[in-house]
Motif scaffolding. Structure first.
Motif, PDB file in Angstrom:
ATOM      1  N   ARG A 257       0.842  -1.202   0.000  1.00 47.14           N
ATOM      2  CA  ARG A 257       0.000   0.000   0.000  1.00 47.14           C
ATOM      3  C   ARG A 257       0.880   1.255   0.000  1.00 47.14           C
ATOM      4  O   ARG A 257       0.651   2.181  -0.777  1.00 47.14           O
ATOM      5  CB  ARG A 257      -0.920   0.032   1.213  1.00 47.14           C
TER       6      ARG A 257
ATOM      7  N   GLN B  84      -9.148   3.541  -8.083  1.00 45.02           N
ATOM      8  CA  GLN B  84     -10.097   3.061  -7.077  1.00 45.02           C
ATOM      9  C   GLN B  84     -10.052   1.544  -6.971  1.00 45.02           C
ATOM     10  O   GLN B  84     -10.078   0.986  -5.861  1.00 45.02           O
ATOM     11  CB  GLN B  84     -11.515   3.512  -7.416  1.00 45.02           C
ATOM     12  N   THR B  85      -9.960   0.880  -8.103  1.00 40.40           N
ATOM     13  CA  THR B  85      -9.896  -0.581  -8.105  1.00 40.40           C
ATOM     14  C   THR B  85      -8.626  -1.069  -7.401  1.00 40.40           C
ATOM     15  O   THR B  85      -8.671  -2.009  -6.596  1.00 40.40           O
ATOM     16  CB  THR B  85      -9.937  -1.118  -9.547  1.00 40.40           C
ATOM     17  N   GLN B  86      -7.497  -0.421  -7.700  1.00 38.17           N
ATOM     18  CA  GLN B  86      -6.240  -0.802  -7.062  1.00 38.17           C
ATOM     19  C   GLN B  86      -6.282  -0.557  -5.555  1.00 38.17           C
ATOM     20  O   GLN B  86      -5.814  -1.385  -4.772  1.00 38.17           O
ATOM     21  CB  GLN B  86      -5.074  -0.026  -7.678  1.00 38.17           C
ATOM     22  N   LEU B  87      -6.842   0.577  -5.159  1.00 37.56           N
ATOM     23  CA  LEU B  87      -6.945   0.879  -3.728  1.00 37.56           C
ATOM     24  C   LEU B  87      -7.836  -0.132  -3.023  1.00 37.56           C
ATOM     25  O   LEU B  87      -7.502  -0.631  -1.948  1.00 37.56           O
ATOM     26  CB  LEU B  87      -7.483   2.297  -3.510  1.00 37.56           C
ATOM     27  N   GLU B  88      -8.959  -0.443  -3.643  1.00 43.75           N
ATOM     28  CA  GLU B  88      -9.873  -1.421  -3.055  1.00 43.75           C
ATOM     29  C   GLU B  88      -9.203  -2.787  -2.956  1.00 43.75           C
ATOM     30  O   GLU B  88      -9.280  -3.463  -1.928  1.00 43.75           O
ATOM     31  CB  GLU B  88     -11.142  -1.527  -3.899  1.00 43.75           C
ATOM     32  N   GLY B  89      -8.495  -3.184  -4.015  1.00 43.91           N
ATOM     33  CA  GLY B  89      -7.794  -4.464  -4.003  1.00 43.91           C
ATOM     34  C   GLY B  89      -6.728  -4.515  -2.923  1.00 43.91           C
ATOM     35  O   GLY B  89      -6.565  -5.526  -2.236  1.00 43.91           O
ATOM     36  N   THR B  90      -6.003  -3.406  -2.759  1.00 42.31           N
ATOM     37  CA  THR B  90      -4.969  -3.343  -1.737  1.00 42.31           C
ATOM     38  C   THR B  90      -5.569  -3.455  -0.347  1.00 42.31           C
ATOM     39  O   THR B  90      -5.073  -4.200   0.502  1.00 42.31           O
ATOM     40  CB  THR B  90      -4.166  -2.027  -1.876  1.00 42.31           C
ATOM     41  N   GLU B  91      -6.643  -2.726  -0.100  1.00 42.21           N
ATOM     42  CA  GLU B  91      -7.294  -2.790   1.207  1.00 42.21           C
ATOM     43  C   GLU B  91      -7.858  -4.185   1.467  1.00 42.21           C
ATOM     44  O   GLU B  91      -7.794  -4.681   2.594  1.00 42.21           O
ATOM     45  CB  GLU B  91      -8.388  -1.727   1.320  1.00 42.21           C
ATOM     46  N   ASN B  92      -8.379  -4.833   0.434  1.00 39.98           N
ATOM     47  CA  ASN B  92      -8.881  -6.200   0.593  1.00 39.98           C
ATOM     48  C   ASN B  92      -7.748  -7.166   0.921  1.00 39.98           C
ATOM     49  O   ASN B  92      -7.902  -8.061   1.759  1.00 39.98           O
ATOM     50  CB  ASN B  92      -9.613  -6.664  -0.665  1.00 39.98           C
TER      51      ASN B  92
ATOM     52  N   ALA C 208      -9.803   5.693   6.583  1.00 38.77           N
ATOM     53  CA  ALA C 208      -9.019   5.284   5.416  1.00 38.77           C
ATOM     54  C   ALA C 208      -8.003   6.363   5.061  1.00 38.77           C
ATOM     55  O   ALA C 208      -8.232   7.550   5.325  1.00 38.77           O
ATOM     56  CB  ALA C 208      -9.955   5.031   4.235  1.00 38.77           C
TER      57      ALA C 208
END
Length: 191
Positions: free
Chosen positions: A50, A125-133, A182
């Motif tokens: 991240r 947004q997709t990368q951030l969401e994937g990282t947080e997941n 976040a």
């Protein structure tokens, strides 16, 4: 004599059984302890991912948005030149300016270029969401490993025989103060 041999054999067999149980318990504790350490390392790796990824993604999106802003400004200014042209020579010069602006950015039509920064924002947004997941899954895996390890070392028999300095109870992942907020993604230019 036979009774002594039977008693001696029984004691020896009991000692072997106890040793095998202790060895199995010790080896399992070592294995589970190593798994906990590995899962904690995974959590750290996701945090590092991240920390490395977010600034790069934000910079990429900012660069694409700035580039598109420049493209749109150049094409708009060139079109305005056609509108204000009074002579065929001025109109021809403005037309060449539009063609140059379009050609410079690999645009093939006079229409406004396809805006790609929207896709870049979506990808961010997709990368951030994937990282947080990934971080959430790594935390869950760590907590599961800790639960399994603690259950093993704190079990009735194991807690009596395992070295408490070598096999200490581990804490579950706990969020730090403010972690419920976040990370802020800021697209504003710093002066």
């Amino acid at each position: 004599m036979k009774k002594g041999l039977i008693v001696g054999g029984s004691i020896f067999l009991l000692i072997v059984i106890i040793f095998m149980m202790y060895r199995g318990s010790y080896n399992t504790a070592i294995s589970l302890q190593t798994k906990v350490d590995q899962k904690l390392g995974d959590v750290g790796a996701m945090y590092q991912r991240r920390a490395d990824l977010v600034p790069q993604l934000v910079a990429t999106v900012k660069g694409a948005a700035d580039n598109e802003k420049t493209i749109l400004t150049q094409v708009t200014n060139a079109r305005a030149g056609i509108s204000s042209a009074k002579t065929p020579a001025e109109m021809d010069a403005a037309g060449k300016e539009i063609n140059n602006a379009i050609r410079a950015f690999n645009l093939v039509v006079e229409a406004y270029p396809q805006v790609r920064s929207t896709q870049n924002f979506s990808d961010l947004q997709t990368q951030l969401e994937g990282t947080e997941n990934r971080i959430a899954i790594a935390r869950q895996d760590y907590n599961s490993a800790v639960m399994e390890y603690n259950s093993h070392i704190l079990g009735f028999v194991n807690s009596m025989f395992l070295n408490k300095q070598l096999f200490m109870k581990r804490d579950m992942f706990k969020e730090s103060a403010g972690s419920e907020v976040a990370p802020k993604v800021d697209f504003e230019k710093k002066q």
